[in-house]
Design a protein around this motif. Structure first.
Motif, PDB file in Angstrom:
ATOM      1  N   ALA A   8       0.810  -1.224   0.000  1.00  0.00           N
ATOM      2  CA  ALA A   8       0.000   0.000   0.000  1.00  0.00           C
ATOM      3  C   ALA A   8       0.842   1.272   0.000  1.00  0.00           C
ATOM      4  O   ALA A   8       0.276   2.371   0.002  1.00  0.00           O
ATOM      5  N   SER A   9       2.181   1.158  -0.008  1.00  0.00           N
ATOM      6  CA  SER A   9       3.011   2.369  -0.025  1.00  0.00           C
ATOM      7  C   SER A   9       2.802   3.127  -1.329  1.00  0.00           C
ATOM      8  O   SER A   9       2.837   2.540  -2.411  1.00  0.00           O
ATOM      9  N   ILE A  10       2.639   4.456  -1.214  1.00  0.00           N
ATOM     10  CA  ILE A  10       2.460   5.274  -2.419  1.00  0.00           C
ATOM     11  C   ILE A  10       3.812   5.721  -2.990  1.00  0.00           C
ATOM     12  O   ILE A  10       3.859   6.375  -4.027  1.00  0.00           O
ATOM     13  N   SER A  14      11.219   4.270  -2.478  1.00  0.00           N
ATOM     14  CA  SER A  14      11.911   4.484  -1.200  1.00  0.00           C
ATOM     15  C   SER A  14      11.185   3.790  -0.051  1.00  0.00           C
ATOM     16  O   SER A  14      11.355   4.152   1.108  1.00  0.00           O
ATOM     17  N   SER A  15      10.401   2.791  -0.353  1.00  0.00           N
ATOM     18  CA  SER A  15       9.455   2.255   0.632  1.00  0.00           C
ATOM     19  C   SER A  15      10.090   1.342   1.682  1.00  0.00           C
ATOM     20  O   SER A  15      10.650   0.294   1.377  1.00  0.00           O
ATOM     21  N   ALA A  16       9.936   1.751   2.949  1.00  0.00           N
ATOM     22  CA  ALA A  16      10.406   0.913   4.064  1.00  0.00           C
ATOM     23  C   ALA A  16       9.506  -0.303   4.242  1.00  0.00           C
ATOM     24  O   ALA A  16       9.986  -1.393   4.582  1.00  0.00           O
ATOM     25  N   SER A  17       8.216  -0.129   4.019  1.00  0.00           N
ATOM     26  CA  SER A  17       7.305  -1.275   4.198  1.00  0.00           C
ATOM     27  C   SER A  17       7.566  -2.335   3.134  1.00  0.00           C
ATOM     28  O   SER A  17       7.525  -3.539   3.413  1.00  0.00           O
ATOM     29  N   ARG A  18       7.856  -1.886   1.918  1.00  0.00           N
ATOM     30  CA  ARG A  18       8.153  -2.857   0.853  1.00  0.00           C
ATOM     31  C   ARG A  18       9.452  -3.590   1.141  1.00  0.00           C
ATOM     32  O   ARG A  18       9.559  -4.791   0.882  1.00  0.00           O
ATOM     33  N   PRO A  95       1.701   1.341   5.259  1.00  0.00           N
ATOM     34  CA  PRO A  95       2.226   2.472   6.035  1.00  0.00           C
ATOM     35  C   PRO A  95       1.132   3.242   6.779  1.00  0.00           C
ATOM     36  O   PRO A  95      -0.053   3.110   6.477  1.00  0.00           O
ATOM     37  N   LEU A  96       1.577   4.064   7.728  1.00  0.00           N
ATOM     38  CA  LEU A  96       0.691   5.033   8.398  1.00  0.00           C
ATOM     39  C   LEU A  96       0.679   6.320   7.571  1.00  0.00           C
ATOM     40  O   LEU A  96       1.739   6.862   7.237  1.00  0.00           O
ATOM     41  N   TYR A  97      -0.509   6.784   7.241  1.00  0.00           N
ATOM     42  CA  TYR A  97      -0.650   8.060   6.543  1.00  0.00           C
ATOM     43  C   TYR A  97      -1.626   8.956   7.296  1.00  0.00           C
ATOM     44  O   TYR A  97      -2.733   8.530   7.641  1.00  0.00           O
ATOM     45  N   ASN A  98      -1.237  10.197   7.498  1.00  0.00           N
ATOM     46  CA  ASN A  98      -2.117  11.194   8.129  1.00  0.00           C
ATOM     47  C   ASN A  98      -2.766  10.672   9.405  1.00  0.00           C
ATOM     48  O   ASN A  98      -3.965  10.815   9.622  1.00  0.00           O
ATOM     49  N   TYR A  99      -1.952  10.009  10.202  1.00  0.00           N
ATOM     50  CA  TYR A  99      -2.335   9.482  11.511  1.00  0.00           C
ATOM     51  C   TYR A  99      -3.419   8.402  11.442  1.00  0.00           C
ATOM     52  O   TYR A  99      -4.020   8.047  12.449  1.00  0.00           O
ATOM     53  N   GLY A 100      -3.666   7.886  10.251  1.00  0.00           N
ATOM     54  CA  GLY A 100      -4.738   6.886  10.130  1.00  0.00           C
ATOM     55  C   GLY A 100      -4.391   5.789   9.143  1.00  0.00           C
ATOM     56  O   GLY A 100      -3.255   5.661   8.658  1.00  0.00           O
ATOM     57  N   ASN A 139       7.103   8.178  15.915  1.00  0.00           N
ATOM     58  CA  ASN A 139       7.128   7.147  16.948  1.00  0.00           C
ATOM     59  C   ASN A 139       6.006   7.451  17.936  1.00  0.00           C
ATOM     60  O   ASN A 139       5.966   8.552  18.503  1.00  0.00           O
ATOM     61  N   TYR A 140       5.138   6.492  18.141  1.00  0.00           N
ATOM     62  CA  TYR A 140       3.928   6.711  18.945  1.00  0.00           C
ATOM     63  C   TYR A 140       3.923   5.829  20.187  1.00  0.00           C
ATOM     64  O   TYR A 140       2.875   5.562  20.766  1.00  0.00           O
ATOM     65  N   ALA A 141       5.098   5.397  20.587  1.00  0.00           N
ATOM     66  CA  ALA A 141       5.224   4.493  21.739  1.00  0.00           C
ATOM     67  C   ALA A 141       4.775   5.203  23.022  1.00  0.00           C
ATOM     68  O   ALA A 141       4.754   6.443  23.087  1.00  0.00           O
ATOM     69  N   PHE A 175       9.588   5.473  13.206  1.00  0.00           N
ATOM     70  CA  PHE A 175      10.714   6.405  12.979  1.00  0.00           C
ATOM     71  C   PHE A 175      11.359   6.240  11.606  1.00  0.00           C
ATOM     72  O   PHE A 175      12.577   6.452  11.454  1.00  0.00           O
ATOM     73  N   THR A 176      10.581   5.885  10.577  1.00  0.00           N
ATOM     74  CA  THR A 176      11.195   5.779   9.240  1.00  0.00           C
ATOM     75  C   THR A 176      11.572   7.150   8.681  1.00  0.00           C
ATOM     76  O   THR A 176      12.343   7.237   7.727  1.00  0.00           O
ATOM     77  N   LEU A 177      11.033   8.230   9.269  1.00  0.00           N
ATOM     78  CA  LEU A 177      11.373   9.572   8.775  1.00  0.00           C
ATOM     79  C   LEU A 177      12.660  10.120   9.396  1.00  0.00           C
ATOM     80  O   LEU A 177      13.109  11.207   9.031  1.00  0.00           O
TER      81      LEU A 177
HETATM   82  C1  LIG Z   1       1.320  11.813   2.545  1.00  0.00           C
HETATM   83  C2  LIG Z   1       2.022  11.227   3.725  1.00  0.00           C
HETATM   84  C3  LIG Z   1       1.438  11.291   4.971  1.00  0.00           C
HETATM   85  C4  LIG Z   1       2.112  10.768   6.080  1.00  0.00           C
HETATM   86  N1  LIG Z   1       1.539  10.864   7.310  1.00  0.00           N
HETATM   87  C5  LIG Z   1       2.194  10.389   8.380  1.00  0.00           C
HETATM   88  C6  LIG Z   1       1.642  10.495   9.672  1.00  0.00           C
HETATM   89  O1  LIG Z   1       0.539  10.981   9.892  1.00  0.00           O
HETATM   90  N2  LIG Z   1       2.360  10.025  10.717  1.00  0.00           N
HETATM   91  C7  LIG Z   1       3.560   9.431  10.546  1.00  0.00           C
HETATM   92  O2  LIG Z   1       4.159   9.012  11.530  1.00  0.00           O
HETATM   93  N3  LIG Z   1       4.121   9.319   9.331  1.00  0.00           N
HETATM   94  C8  LIG Z   1       3.455   9.773   8.262  1.00  0.00           C
HETATM   95  N4  LIG Z   1       4.008   9.659   7.029  1.00  0.00           N
HETATM   96  C9  LIG Z   1       5.306   8.998   6.891  1.00  0.00           C
HETATM   97  C10 LIG Z   1       5.156   7.558   6.456  1.00  0.00           C
HETATM   98  O3  LIG Z   1       4.437   6.795   7.390  1.00  0.00           O
HETATM   99  C11 LIG Z   1       6.548   6.988   6.298  1.00  0.00           C
HETATM  100  O4  LIG Z   1       7.273   7.741   5.361  1.00  0.00           O
HETATM  101  C12 LIG Z   1       6.517   5.540   5.867  1.00  0.00           C
HETATM  102  O5  LIG Z   1       7.843   5.055   5.839  1.00  0.00           O
HETATM  103  C13 LIG Z   1       5.851   5.403   4.511  1.00  0.00           C
HETATM  104  O6  LIG Z   1       5.848   4.055   4.099  1.00  0.00           O
HETATM  105  P1  LIG Z   1       6.853   3.529   2.985  1.00  0.00           P
HETATM  106  O7  LIG Z   1       8.242   3.855   3.453  1.00  0.00           O
HETATM  107  O8  LIG Z   1       6.609   2.076   2.900  1.00  0.00           O
HETATM  108  O9  LIG Z   1       6.520   4.260   1.709  1.00  0.00           O
HETATM  109  C14 LIG Z   1       3.352  10.155   5.915  1.00  0.00           C
HETATM  110  C15 LIG Z   1       3.916  10.053   4.630  1.00  0.00           C
HETATM  111  C16 LIG Z   1       3.245  10.561   3.546  1.00  0.00           C
HETATM  112  C17 LIG Z   1       3.875  10.435   2.185  1.00  0.00           C
END
Ligand SMILES: Cc1cc2nc3c(=O)[nH]c(=O)nc-3n(C[C@H](O)[C@H](O)[C@H](O)COP(=O)(O)O)c2cc1C
Length: 217
Positions: A8-10, A14-18, A95-100, A139-141, A175-177
């Protein structure tokens, strides 16, 4: 028979989940080179946002009254359920996107769940070996400033483990960011340790689900 893998990574390049899912898949393939891997890439091939409502409302009209869109939605739901039921093991990378929850995953799940074989008891999927890889930019620990803001992981567990009844393992990498967002530079050591832990778990869970092949209906 096969491993079903959903991504589901967009941002695939660069995908950590993949990357983590690759480790799980590699163990499966190493143990069972004869089996196939059935892939569903929700970023490359997203589920139409209208499909779920079309599938649901198709159940409220006589079969001959169904619209083209409703028929297409039902066919897509059937193909999703076929993939899940036909696989010996399941792998989800979300992945987690926009806290959901990833909208791609939620749209896919909702549609798959309209198939009557995947009922509320999870009968068709109960006990199937599965691994969920989930990655979080932050990180939401417990004790962290944003504790409680991850509204994805618990839902993913609930629907896969409790609703569908999968024999689920979860690989979580927070903490992938770190290394991407300079504001998180202070957490480099923590992030590196979390990455290593997730990679170890992914390999171990890949071996586990591979070893269960043939032992689960
Ligand atoms: C549009 C967008 C929204 C994101 N929202 C969040 C978020 O709400 N909280 C969070 O911890 N990380 C958020 N991230 C970071 C992703 O969870 C992180 O980069 C993750 O590694 C993405 O998965 P991937 O590496 O498999 O692509 C967001 C990333 C993107 C691109």
């Amino acid at each position: 028979m096969s491993l079903f893998r959903l991504d589901a990574s967009i941002l695939p390049s660069s995908s950590a989940s993949r990357s983590l899912a690759d480790l799980v898949e590699a163990e499966w393939v190493a143990a069972h080179p004869d089996s196939t891997v059935v892939r569903r890439d929700l970023a490359a091939d997203p589920v139409p946002a209208t499909a779920w409502a079309d599938a649901v409302t198709s159940g409220f009209v006589d079969a001959e009254q169904r619209t083209e869109r409703q028929l297409e939605a039902r066919a897509l739901a059937t193909s999703f359920a076929d993939e899940l039921i036909g696989a010996e093991a399941l792998l989800f990378a979300v992945p987690l996107y926009n806290y959901g929850v990833s909208q791609h995953f939620k749209t896919w799940f909702d549609l798959a769940y309209t198939d009557p074989r995947i009922d509320t008891q999870g009968t068709a999927l109960r006990g199937k070996p599965a691994t969920l890889v989930t990655v979080l930019g932050g990180n939401y620990a417990p004790g962290t400033p944003k504790e409680g803001w991850d509204h994805s992981t618990a839902w993913l567990r609930r629907v896969l483990e409790d609703v569908w009844g999968l024999d689920l393992r979860v690989v979580e990498r927070p903490f992938t960011l770190v290394g991407v967002n300079p504001a998180l530079d202070a957490f480099a050591d923590t992030a590196a340790a979390l990455k290593e832990k997730a990679e170890t778990a992914a390999t171990a869970y890949g071996q586990e689900i591979a070893a269960l092949r043939g032992r689960v209906a």
